[in-house]
Scaffold this motif. Structure first.
Motif, PDB file in Angstrom:
ATOM      1  N   ALA A   1     -33.985   0.762   4.199  1.00 21.29           N
ATOM      2  CA  ALA A   1     -34.595   0.384   5.546  1.00 21.29           C
ATOM      3  C   ALA A   1     -36.277   0.496   5.430  1.00 21.29           C
ATOM      4  CB  ALA A   1     -34.310   1.424   6.664  1.00 21.29           C
ATOM      5  N   LYS A   2     -36.753   1.492   4.652  1.00 21.26           N
ATOM      6  CA  LYS A   2     -38.302   1.460   4.640  1.00 21.26           C
ATOM      7  C   LYS A   2     -38.852   0.384   3.776  1.00 21.26           C
ATOM      8  CE  LYS A   2     -38.613   6.548   5.067  1.00 21.26           C
ATOM      9  NZ  LYS A   2     -39.025   8.034   4.294  1.00 21.26           N
ATOM     10  N   ILE A   3     -37.821   0.090   2.804  1.00 21.18           N
ATOM     11  CA  ILE A   3     -38.333  -0.861   2.067  1.00 21.18           C
ATOM     12  C   ILE A   3     -38.380  -2.461   2.777  1.00 21.18           C
ATOM     13  CG2 ILE A   3     -37.634  -2.390  -0.044  1.00 21.18           C
ATOM     14  CD1 ILE A   3     -36.612   0.267  -1.406  1.00 21.18           C
ATOM     15  N   LEU A   4     -37.296  -2.583   3.532  1.00 24.08           N
ATOM     16  CA  LEU A   4     -37.145  -3.858   4.446  1.00 24.08           C
ATOM     17  C   LEU A   4     -38.448  -3.969   5.415  1.00 24.08           C
ATOM     18  CD1 LEU A   4     -33.430  -4.212   4.828  1.00 24.08           C
ATOM     19  CD2 LEU A   4     -34.951  -5.633   3.484  1.00 24.08           C
ATOM     20  N   LYS A   5     -38.754  -2.737   6.005  1.00 24.81           N
ATOM     21  CA  LYS A   5     -39.883  -2.403   6.925  1.00 24.81           C
ATOM     22  C   LYS A   5     -41.201  -3.148   6.370  1.00 24.81           C
ATOM     23  CE  LYS A   5     -41.994   0.295  10.452  1.00 24.81           C
ATOM     24  NZ  LYS A   5     -41.592   1.652  11.059  1.00 24.81           N
ATOM     25  N   LYS A   6     -41.529  -2.607   4.913  1.00 23.65           N
ATOM     26  CA  LYS A   6     -42.450  -2.885   4.219  1.00 23.65           C
ATOM     27  C   LYS A   6     -42.765  -4.466   3.907  1.00 23.65           C
ATOM     28  CE  LYS A   6     -43.341   1.716   2.207  1.00 23.65           C
ATOM     29  NZ  LYS A   6     -43.464   2.427   0.727  1.00 23.65           N
ATOM     30  N   ILE A   7     -41.504  -4.773   3.597  1.00 21.04           N
ATOM     31  CA  ILE A   7     -41.310  -6.409   3.264  1.00 21.04           C
ATOM     32  C   ILE A   7     -41.793  -7.226   4.546  1.00 21.04           C
ATOM     33  CG2 ILE A   7     -40.015  -8.092   2.502  1.00 21.04           C
ATOM     34  CD1 ILE A   7     -38.610  -6.247   0.743  1.00 21.04           C
ATOM     35  N   GLU A   8     -40.981  -6.688   5.564  1.00 21.96           N
ATOM     36  CA  GLU A   8     -41.198  -7.385   6.982  1.00 21.96           C
ATOM     37  C   GLU A   8     -42.735  -7.516   7.428  1.00 21.96           C
ATOM     38  OE1 GLU A   8     -39.955  -7.238  11.724  1.00 21.96           O
ATOM     39  OE2 GLU A   8     -38.950  -5.941  10.102  1.00 21.96           O
ATOM     40  N   LYS A   9     -43.321  -6.135   6.915  1.00 21.82           N
ATOM     41  CA  LYS A   9     -44.820  -5.974   7.542  1.00 21.82           C
ATOM     42  C   LYS A   9     -45.679  -6.884   6.669  1.00 21.82           C
ATOM     43  CE  LYS A   9     -48.460  -2.408   7.850  1.00 21.82           C
ATOM     44  NZ  LYS A   9     -48.590  -0.860   7.532  1.00 21.82           N
TER      45      LYS A   9
END
Length: 355
Positions: A53-61
């Motif tokens: 979830a943290k990785i996906l949030k960084k990608i989205e950001k």
């Protein structure tokens, strides 16, 4: 669970055969194999959910911070790079070394795909120029200029300059080009100040919100909101500097300390106070003006007056003319970081003192 079910049906029988457990009719059932695989992957997903979830949030950001043109040209260039890598890697499949005929083609496709993405994001202006209509003869020099070299689109407003209010008048005159950007965290800070228990802070916060509404209603001013945030940074000023670096924008402020921080970090900054000081009328020693002495100065017998624009006038022997309107002669002027300071003496001081 769906992935685990399919992998369980496909691979668990192989492991059971290697372990010598394939004789058990219960375990050899495909449905049971699928359920076991689904349970295993359910446990793995629950243990690794926060990490992914943290990785996906960084990608989205990261994606949200990129411009639409960079995303489009970067994606198209990455696809071209992958296709080129697939074509060039065809001879590599004929290598007779185990696994090398799989690793080398995959590596070549990844490298060329990455290079394609980088070319697409760094050469956006050149790609736009290729698809742009040809300029008319005689206008090539104007149209060939890159806007990014001499112009930054976003002017990022901080809390102090919004509350100050002069940004509205400056923007309405057209001297600030581009788009005024209001970060979400600045709006939250204004709302926090407007809801403060301190009456002075509450008035300042509401004034800032009123200025924002006036800016948004003005048709000649382009105003946008920035919805992103920097969760790992607490201070609003630090967020502004970070945002200016990300967007290649300019911070607009009248905060002296933020001005210095921006200069230290090589971030462009517009200071409204510096602009106000620059456009104040220039005074020359020997000129005369009428002022009202308001208070005592720091030195003996000095008085302090103020011009309509807030410029401080230090009057020699001005203590004798407290709360009086007098005519003074300018002796010198001093420009400081805080503003301009004028030194003067009463034009009729000698006569008045003798009387």
């Amino acid at each position: 669970m769906a992935l685990g079910f399919s992998l369980g049906v496909g691979f668990l029988p192989v492991f059971l055969e290697l372990a010598g457990l394939d004789d058990h009719s219960f375990l050899s059932n495909e449905v049971v194999m699928g359920i076991i695989g689904a349970i295993i992957f359910l446990i793995l997903s629950s243990l690794t959910y926060d990490y992914f979830a943290k990785i996906l949030k960084k990608i989205e950001k990261f994606i949200n911070e990129q411009s639409l043109s960079d995303l489009i040209f970067g994606s198209l260039s990455a696809i071209v790079g992958l296709l080129l890598g697939a074509l060039l890697s065809i001879p590599l499949y004929s290598i007779k070394v185990a696994y090398l005929n799989i690793i080398l083609p995959s590596l070549m496709m990844v490298v060329l795909g990455f290079i394609g993405a980088r070319v697409g994001t760094t050469k956006t202006e050149e790609f736009k120029k290729m698809f742009a209509p040809r300029p008319k003869k005689g206008t090539e020099e104007i149209l060939e200029r890159k806007a990014g070299e001499h112009f930054r689109k976003y002017k990022i407003l901080d809390t102090s300059v919004i509350i100050d209010g002069r940004i509205y008048d400056v923007a309405r005159t057209g001297f600030i080009e581009g788009t005024l950007l209001i970060p979400k965290f600045v709006l939250y800070e204004l709302q926090y100040i407007a809801d403060s228990g301190d009456s002075m802070k509450r008035v300042r916060g509401r004034r800032g919100l009123d200025i924002l509404n006036e800016l948004q209603k003005e048709p000649s001013i382009s105003v946008e909101m920035y919805e992103g945030d920097f969760d790992d940074i607490q201070e609003v000023d630090t967020k502004l500097v970070k945002l200016a670096k990300v967007l290649d924008g300019i911070v607009v402020t009248n905060d002296f300390n933020l001005n210095k921080v921006c200069e230290f970090q090589n971030v462009p900054v517009f200071n409204i106070n510096a602009l106000a000081n620059a456009i104040k009328p220039v005074v020359i020693p020997g000129e005369t003006m009428d002022v009202i002495v308001m208070k005592d100065g720091t030195e003996r017998q000095q008085g302090v007056a103020y011009l309509d624009d807030g410029t401080m006038v230090v009057v020699e022997d001005g203590k004798h003319f407290m709360n009086e309107k007098i005519n003074v002669i300018v002796t010198s002027a001093l420009q400081t970081a805080a503003g301009r300071m004028i030194f003067a003496k009463p034009s009729h001081s000698q006569t008045t003192i003798n009387q």
